[in-house]
Design an enzyme around this catalytic site. Structure first.
Site, PDB file in Angstrom:
ATOM      1  N   HIS A 287       0.798  -1.229   0.000  1.00  0.00           N
ATOM      2  CA  HIS A 287       0.000   0.000   0.000  1.00  0.00           C
ATOM      3  C   HIS A 287       0.832   1.281   0.000  1.00  0.00           C
ATOM      4  CE1 HIS A 287      -3.406  -2.504   0.190  1.00  0.00           C
ATOM      5  NE2 HIS A 287      -3.484  -2.671   1.491  1.00  0.00           N
TER       6      HIS A 287
ATOM      7  N   HIS B 119      -9.694   1.311   0.862  1.00  0.00           N
ATOM      8  CA  HIS B 119      -9.561   0.138   1.729  1.00  0.00           C
ATOM      9  C   HIS B 119     -10.650   0.094   2.796  1.00  0.00           C
ATOM     10  CE1 HIS B 119      -7.555  -3.018   4.052  1.00  0.00           C
ATOM     11  NE2 HIS B 119      -6.632  -3.110   3.092  1.00  0.00           N
TER      12      HIS B 119
ATOM     13  N   GLU C 279     -11.487  -4.242  -2.996  1.00  0.00           N
ATOM     14  CA  GLU C 279     -10.721  -3.132  -3.557  1.00  0.00           C
ATOM     15  C   GLU C 279     -10.574  -3.266  -5.075  1.00  0.00           C
ATOM     16  OE1 GLU C 279      -7.219  -2.382  -0.416  1.00  0.00           O
ATOM     17  OE2 GLU C 279      -7.380  -4.443  -1.124  1.00  0.00           O
TER      18      GLU C 279
END
Length: 379
Positions: free
Chosen positions: A127, A201, A341
């Site tokens: 991420h 998220h 996602e």
């Protein structure tokens, strides 16, 4: 007019459960240690649906949705104060990037040059690194009332930040309309070639974020013929594997918990549940297509998720370990939520067969995801 109070740090936001127009209201969620205020904007429509977005991480902090009997519940996991987002980051509702999901060993090559990003998930990057887009204060650049209420936020990621080339300007827009559609749109431009994969998220529990029964009874549909298997470190092997005959087949509705503990599948063992990318398509498209459906049979709450992205990362909350307490002061445990996602495939820069994560100057990156929310109630 009935109202619902949402506690936002030191401020209390009064959100109408019945309004005459879709509207955006701004308050202060809290203050960072350096004194900067963290704005919160709540979008509310006339059906009692409301979404609260905080500028820290451009995160969805709350989503109120009535059940089939009209009883509202907050279905998005999150914290009640900014202090908890700082002390125990869990990506709750956050905007993740510059490259969402994983990069093997934090490395990629672009135009013959090798780049190294911070590794923060074992030996891999996750991420965007240890200070990704979810851990910065975004600027609120505009709000709008009307048939569709919205809030727009911006973050400028400088050249070299977290090891990525190019100054990337990112806009995140959340909008809510009277059709009970919540849309999150990400756009980004760069001043030199770079890689981009930005998504949201949000953790969902359609029973309510503090419900004791968790989220494993949620019925899920994913219209994908293939998924992306990984190694033990959650890095794709490079293959696309048919879902037919496996625990990854969600082409017809199945409860998340039905096969999430199947020790006979090595992929489930590696991830401690589902934490994989489903191949909905092979490239980013100009139009939205169905990514998934999710519904809680007991309450009737649910959504269809539509996006222009080729992949859907579906995660069954395997690493919620009971060390975080949410907005209703209930402990979040393994299986108490799920994540969906829309994005390109994980580690795409290191797998040419997956397509491209490249963004060049003069072009615009775009990821649009629309949640068509449902309550099970006939209007």
């Amino acid at each position: 007019m009935k109202t619902l109070a949402l506690m936002l740090g030191t401020a209390s936001l009064i959100v109408p459960t019945l309004a005459h127009a879709t509207e955006a209201k701004q308050a202060v969620f809290g203050t960072l240690p350096d004194g900067r205020a963290v704005p919160a904007v709540t979008l509310t429509n006339e059906h009692g649906v409301s979404a609260t977005v905080i500028a820290y991480g451009a995160a969805l902090q709350a989503l109120m949705l009535p059940d089939r009997n009209g009883k509202p519940a907050d279905i998005a996991l999150g914290y009640p104060t900014i202090d908890k987002y700082l002390s125990k980051p869990q990506y709750f509702g956050g905007t993740v990037g510059r490259y969402a999901n994983r990069l093997a060993r934090g490395k990629f090559t672009l135009d013959g040059k090798s780049y190294q990003t911070p590794v923060n998930d074992g030996v891999n990057a996750l991420h965007g690194g240890n200070v990704g887009f979810d851990k910065v204060l975004w600027q609120v650049t505009g709000t709008k009332d009307g048939p569709t209420a919205s809030v727009r936020l911006r973050h400028v990621s400088r050249d070299g930040e977290m090891g990525y080339p190019g100054t990337l300007t990112v806009d995140a827009t959340y909008s809510l309309n009277e059709r009970d559609e919540l849309t999150i749109e990400y756009r980004a431009t760069t001043d030199k070639p770079t890689i981009v994969n930005i998504t949201n998220h949000a953790y969902w529990n359609l029973s309510g974020e503090g419900a004791v029964n968790g989220a494993m009874g949620t019925m899920v549909t994913i219209p994908a013929e293939h998924y992306v298997p990984t190694d033990a470190g959650a890095i794709p092997t490079g293959a696309l594997t048919p879902v037919a005959g496996t625990v990854f087949d969600f082409r017809t509705p199945r409860a998340i918990g039905e096969r999430v503990r199947d020790a006979g599948d090595q992929q489930i063992v590696f991830a401690r549940g589902y934490d994989h990318n489903w191949a909905i398509g092979r490239s980013v498209t100009s139009n939205l297509h169905l990514m998934a459906r999710a519904q809680d049979p007991a309450s009737g709450r649910g959504f269809e998720l539509w996006s222009n992205q080729p992949g859907l990362q579906f995660y069954s909350g395997n690493f919620l370990d009971g060390t975080s307490a949410g907005k209703t002061n209930k402990i979040y445990r393994e299986g108490d939520a799920f994540v969906m996602e829309p994005q390109i495939y994980p580690d795409t820069p290191n797998h040419p067969s997956f397509g491209s994560a490249r963004l060049d100057p003069g072009l615009t990156y775009r990821n649009v995801m629309t949640y068509r929310l449902t309550t099970g109630k006939v209007r």
